[in-house]
Enzyme design. Structure first.
Site, PDB file in Angstrom:
ATOM      1  N   MET A 161      -0.146   1.078   5.158  1.00  0.00           N
ATOM      2  CA  MET A 161      -0.901   1.416   6.354  1.00  0.00           C
ATOM      3  C   MET A 161      -1.981   0.372   6.601  1.00  0.00           C
ATOM      4  O   MET A 161      -2.515  -0.195   5.653  1.00  0.00           O
ATOM      5  CB  MET A 161      -1.558   2.785   6.123  1.00  0.00           C
ATOM      6  CG  MET A 161      -1.715   3.645   7.350  1.00  0.00           C
ATOM      7  SD  MET A 161      -2.325   5.283   6.865  1.00  0.00           S
ATOM      8  CE  MET A 161      -0.871   5.959   6.066  1.00  0.00           C
ATOM      9  N   ASP A 182      -4.411  -4.757   5.865  1.00  0.00           N
ATOM     10  CA  ASP A 182      -4.812  -5.538   4.696  1.00  0.00           C
ATOM     11  C   ASP A 182      -3.663  -6.447   4.266  1.00  0.00           C
ATOM     12  O   ASP A 182      -2.532  -6.008   4.123  1.00  0.00           O
ATOM     13  CB  ASP A 182      -5.212  -4.605   3.544  1.00  0.00           C
ATOM     14  CG  ASP A 182      -5.771  -5.358   2.351  1.00  0.00           C
ATOM     15  OD1 ASP A 182      -6.459  -6.381   2.570  1.00  0.00           O
ATOM     16  OD2 ASP A 182      -5.536  -4.934   1.203  1.00  0.00           O
ATOM     17  N   SER A 212       0.853  -1.186   0.000  1.00  0.00           N
ATOM     18  CA  SER A 212       0.000   0.000   0.000  1.00  0.00           C
ATOM     19  C   SER A 212       0.892   1.241   0.000  1.00  0.00           C
ATOM     20  O   SER A 212       1.709   1.398  -0.898  1.00  0.00           O
ATOM     21  CB  SER A 212      -0.958  -0.025   1.195  1.00  0.00           C
ATOM     22  OG  SER A 212      -1.895   1.039   1.092  1.00  0.00           O
ATOM     23  N   THR A 213       0.793   2.080   1.021  1.00  0.00           N
ATOM     24  CA  THR A 213       1.538   3.337   1.065  1.00  0.00           C
ATOM     25  C   THR A 213       3.040   3.104   0.893  1.00  0.00           C
ATOM     26  O   THR A 213       3.640   2.337   1.633  1.00  0.00           O
ATOM     27  CB  THR A 213       1.299   4.047   2.421  1.00  0.00           C
ATOM     28  OG1 THR A 213      -0.083   3.994   2.716  1.00  0.00           O
ATOM     29  CG2 THR A 213       1.778   5.474   2.382  1.00  0.00           C
ATOM     30  N   HIS A 248      -2.499  -1.073  -3.490  1.00  0.00           N
ATOM     31  CA  HIS A 248      -3.652  -0.182  -3.325  1.00  0.00           C
ATOM     32  C   HIS A 248      -3.469   1.044  -4.215  1.00  0.00           C
ATOM     33  O   HIS A 248      -2.535   1.818  -4.043  1.00  0.00           O
ATOM     34  CB  HIS A 248      -3.777   0.276  -1.863  1.00  0.00           C
ATOM     35  CG  HIS A 248      -4.076  -0.829  -0.910  1.00  0.00           C
ATOM     36  ND1 HIS A 248      -3.802  -0.732   0.431  1.00  0.00           N
ATOM     37  CD2 HIS A 248      -4.639  -2.053  -1.091  1.00  0.00           C
ATOM     38  CE1 HIS A 248      -4.192  -1.852   1.037  1.00  0.00           C
ATOM     39  NE2 HIS A 248      -4.690  -2.671   0.123  1.00  0.00           N
TER      40      HIS A 248
END
Length: 194
Positions: free
Chosen positions: A129, A132, A10-11, A36
């Site tokens: 973050m 997930d 993600s991030t 993401h």
């Protein structure tokens, strides 16, 4: 024999993924990635990776058959799964609810890989973050997959790998420079890909 690599992030993940996969040889086992990202951006990201990597990289489409040398990115706004058909893997892309607030969701991908590939898979959870992918990586681990989590010092956000580690889903923690080496070792290959 390990014949499928699944990566979730993600991030900070776009650069982290690039660092892990950029030197994968053209005959690498298929790689499936959930990052993401909103719709359209995943297609541009796939095109960017395709221009850098030796593997063929594209945004996943429903029905894609996985083969050595192919890397697919989950399309933004959709859920991507790996499905086993006989001795091959194919991709399922569906428009459905968000999971853990995400479409695509890393948990959805990892859960499908645990079911379809079991001990034949390698799972990698990178910077991001939230949580997930943590349960999905634990599922992969429990099915015999080799699992790697990015370490805290090299993460932009040590959320997803931390949660996966806390759940017992991570076999090895490593920085971005070491993760490719761990993957090659697990595949029984040298760094040159031979």
């Amino acid at each position: 024999m390990r014949n499928l690599i699944a990566i979730g992030a993600s991030t900070g993940g776009t650069e982290a993924i690039l660092k892990v996969v950029r030197n994968f040889p053209a005959d690498m086992p298929p790689v499936v990635i959930t990052q993401h990202m909103p719709p359209k951006f995943t297609e541009m990201y796939a095109e960017r990776l395709d221009g850098i990597c030796a593997m063929d990289v594209r945004e996943a489409k429903h029905g894609d058959v996985l083969r050595p040398g192919l890397m697919v990115i989950a399309p933004g706004g959709y859920q991507m799964r790996v499905v086993r058909i006989g001795s091959t893997y194919s991709i399922s892309v569906t428009e459905e609810e968000k999971v853990n607030g995400h479409a695509p969701s890393v948990d959805v991908l990892f859960d499908s890989v645990a079911t379809a590939a079991g001990s034949h898979a390698i799972g990698v959870i990178l910077t991001g973050m939230g949580a997930d992918g943590a349960k999905g990586l634990k599922h992969m681990h429990d099915k015999g997959a080799f699992t790697i989590g990015q370490n805290e010092s090299s993460c932009v956000v040590y959320g997803m790998p931390k949660e996966a580690y806390k759940m017992g889903g991570v076999m090895k923690q490593a920085d971005l420079d070491t993760i490719p080496t761990l993957i090659y070792q697990e595949l029984g290959r040298s760094l040159t890909g031979k």
